[in-house]
Design a protein around this motif. Sequence first.
Motif, PDB file in Angstrom:
ATOM      1  N   ASN A  42      46.558  26.892  39.860  1.00  0.00           N
ATOM      2  CA  ASN A  42      46.182  28.048  39.045  1.00  0.00           C
ATOM      3  C   ASN A  42      45.628  29.178  39.911  1.00  0.00           C
ATOM      4  O   ASN A  42      45.928  30.365  39.681  1.00  0.00           O
ATOM      5  CB  ASN A  42      45.143  27.648  37.997  1.00  0.00           C
ATOM      6  N   ALA A  43      44.813  28.817  40.919  1.00  0.00           N
ATOM      7  CA  ALA A  43      44.253  29.834  41.811  1.00  0.00           C
ATOM      8  C   ALA A  43      45.357  30.530  42.603  1.00  0.00           C
ATOM      9  O   ALA A  43      45.345  31.756  42.781  1.00  0.00           O
ATOM     10  CB  ALA A  43      43.243  29.189  42.757  1.00  0.00           C
ATOM     11  N   ALA A  44      46.334  29.731  43.066  1.00  0.00           N
ATOM     12  CA  ALA A  44      47.449  30.313  43.808  1.00  0.00           C
ATOM     13  C   ALA A  44      48.279  31.235  42.921  1.00  0.00           C
ATOM     14  O   ALA A  44      48.742  32.299  43.358  1.00  0.00           O
ATOM     15  CB  ALA A  44      48.333  29.194  44.363  1.00  0.00           C
ATOM     16  N   ALA A  45      48.441  30.858  41.657  1.00  0.00           N
ATOM     17  CA  ALA A  45      49.200  31.692  40.721  1.00  0.00           C
ATOM     18  C   ALA A  45      48.492  33.023  40.469  1.00  0.00           C
ATOM     19  O   ALA A  45      49.130  34.083  40.422  1.00  0.00           O
ATOM     20  CB  ALA A  45      49.404  30.944  39.406  1.00  0.00           C
ATOM     21  N   VAL A  46      47.172  32.964  40.308  1.00  0.00           N
ATOM     22  CA  VAL A  46      46.405  34.196  40.097  1.00  0.00           C
ATOM     23  C   VAL A  46      46.500  35.098  41.327  1.00  0.00           C
ATOM     24  O   VAL A  46      46.688  36.318  41.209  1.00  0.00           O
ATOM     25  CB  VAL A  46      44.931  33.861  39.775  1.00  0.00           C
ATOM     26  N   ALA A  47      46.378  34.487  42.518  1.00  0.00           N
ATOM     27  CA  ALA A  47      46.469  35.265  43.752  1.00  0.00           C
ATOM     28  C   ALA A  47      47.849  35.902  43.897  1.00  0.00           C
ATOM     29  O   ALA A  47      47.979  37.074  44.285  1.00  0.00           O
ATOM     30  CB  ALA A  47      46.162  34.369  44.954  1.00  0.00           C
ATOM     31  N   ALA A  48      48.895  35.136  43.562  1.00  0.00           N
ATOM     32  CA  ALA A  48      50.250  35.666  43.649  1.00  0.00           C
ATOM     33  C   ALA A  48      50.463  36.804  42.662  1.00  0.00           C
ATOM     34  O   ALA A  48      51.101  37.823  42.980  1.00  0.00           O
ATOM     35  CB  ALA A  48      51.262  34.551  43.394  1.00  0.00           C
ATOM     36  N   ALA A  49      49.910  36.654  41.454  1.00  0.00           N
ATOM     37  CA  ALA A  49      50.033  37.707  40.448  1.00  0.00           C
ATOM     38  C   ALA A  49      49.313  38.976  40.901  1.00  0.00           C
ATOM     39  O   ALA A  49      49.812  40.100  40.721  1.00  0.00           O
ATOM     40  CB  ALA A  49      49.480  37.224  39.113  1.00  0.00           C
ATOM     41  N   ALA A  50      48.129  38.790  41.497  1.00  0.00           N
ATOM     42  CA  ALA A  50      47.377  39.952  41.986  1.00  0.00           C
ATOM     43  C   ALA A  50      48.129  40.660  43.110  1.00  0.00           C
ATOM     44  O   ALA A  50      48.192  41.897  43.160  1.00  0.00           O
ATOM     45  CB  ALA A  50      46.001  39.501  42.467  1.00  0.00           C
ATOM     46  N   LEU A  51      48.709  39.869  44.028  1.00  0.00           N
ATOM     47  CA  LEU A  51      49.487  40.456  45.121  1.00  0.00           C
ATOM     48  C   LEU A  51      50.710  41.200  44.593  1.00  0.00           C
ATOM     49  O   LEU A  51      51.031  42.305  45.046  1.00  0.00           O
ATOM     50  CB  LEU A  51      49.920  39.354  46.094  1.00  0.00           C
ATOM     51  N   ALA A  52      51.388  40.597  43.615  1.00  0.00           N
ATOM     52  CA  ALA A  52      52.563  41.244  43.026  1.00  0.00           C
ATOM     53  C   ALA A  52      52.173  42.556  42.356  1.00  0.00           C
ATOM     54  O   ALA A  52      52.877  43.582  42.489  1.00  0.00           O
ATOM     55  CB  ALA A  52      53.224  40.300  42.026  1.00  0.00           C
TER      56      ALA A  52
END
Length: 271
Positions: free
Chosen positions: A197-207
């Motif tokens: 979940n943390a990786a998904a949030v980080a990826a969404a923020a980067l995107a």
Amino acid sequence: MKTRGARAGPMRILLVVLAVLALLLCVGKEASAQSVKTLQKLANKDRDGVAKLDAGQFIKHAVADNKDYSVVVQMTALLPQYKCTACKTVDASLRAVSRGWKRQRGSADPALQIVFATLDMEDGEDLFRQMGLEGLPHLIIFPAGKGARAFENPSPREMPLNARTSDPRGMATKLGELFSIEFKPDLPTDYAKHLTNAAAVAAAALAAYLVYTHVDLRRLGRSAGAIGTILFVLLMTSGFMWNRINTPKYVGHTRGGDVLLFLPTNGQQYS
């Protein structure tokens, strides 16, 4: 005895269980207090509070007539040679509910006595054959027939096992409906899920940052409706949503052609 394949109908199982009870009624009349003490002693030997039964103990204490306690029994095949993935899934969920019940028991109604138990293939193969069980696992509830928390209909009943009820929360909810109590399963911390979940949030923020800095948002706005519609359609036609809406049994096949009641991923289930 197959550990995978077609499941015997609930009514057939219960009728055979009642037939066994009728034949062994003299055994079932053992004092209820002594029976529940025996079950609790067996449960205390297990760190999760699940009593391990053999066929004789199952008939004497779980199928016993006119008892003032209830028994939730999984009929399973956990040894590695049976390769029963579904058995391990249900066993983990039952143990989570049992651990939660151990914590709750002190604050619950003293008249509500519930014991979680397991009868494994190695201890009950002959009995499984007599009951006509063609597939495992099964989860059968033997309700109390007397006392303050007696059931109006103390006949045994089987809980259907599917994608939802084989999950600890789903199993707890279903059992809670039966016993009119809220079961709170003791779930271990899923660190992998938190990291994902943390990786998904980080990826969404980067995107979002890359879109903000490199994309002409005015042009993108003209296509936002179409993009949103496509994403919605993809979500609603995904294997995950299909499982959530239909609550199917997880069914698939191994490379050898054997039927599996459960598959580990939503993608495999959908395909």
